[in-house]
Design a protein around this motif. Structure first.
Motif: not given
Length: 154
Positions: A105-124
């Motif tokens: 499933v593809a979703l759009t985000v305004d800015n990908i950077d906060p998502l990258v930070e959250s994924l990295e912080r949570n070990g995803v």
């Protein structure tokens, strides 16, 4: 007849010939967009924590109808993902590492950077799009592939 799918005849025909014959009827179909996507999960609460706490979606379960199986709705912008707690016919292992080479499933985000930070912080684990776009792929806790595409508001 209403409620029945019409066949193009007893013999197998090429789709294009059928489409030409039925073209006027299919042209009347007007789509409004994708309402929601369904994802099979093993544990609704665990999946809900991932989608809300890691991906930053909102719990929208209050609008989920009463169904014969467990689940939840999460909201991503104006769209929903239906988390369905059902037996999964798909394997969790052996999937392509890059979710762009799997159903997703593809979703759009305004800015990908906060998502990258959250994924990295949570070990995803995630992979960046192979196309060079500002997009990434990750998997949820049940190995469902998700794509996030940065859409610049120009």
């Amino acid at each position: 007849r209403a409620g029945r799918v019409r066949s193009c005849g007893a013999r197998v025909r090429v789709w294009a010939a059928c489409a030409e014959q039925e073209g006027a009827r299919s042209a009347a179909i007007k789509y409004g967009g994708l309402d929601h996507a369904g994802m099979i999960v093993e544990d609704t609460q665990r999946a809900l924590r991932f989608y809300c706490d890691v991906l930053g979606m909102q719990d929208d379960t209050a609008v989920r109808p009463e169904l014969a199986f467990g689940g939840a709705f999460v909201r991503a912008g104006s769209h929903q993902i239906h988390l369905m707690e059902l037996p999964n016919p798909d394997p969790k292992t052996g999937r392509p590492q890059h979710g762009g080479r799997d159903k997703h499933v593809a979703l759009t985000v305004d800015n990908i950077d906060p998502l990258v930070e959250s994924l990295e912080r949570n070990g995803v684990a995630y992979t960046m799009s192979k196309s060079g776009r500002r997009a990434l792929f990750c998997r949820d806790v049940d190995s469902n592939a998700l794509e996030f595409i940065e859409r610049c508001s120009n």
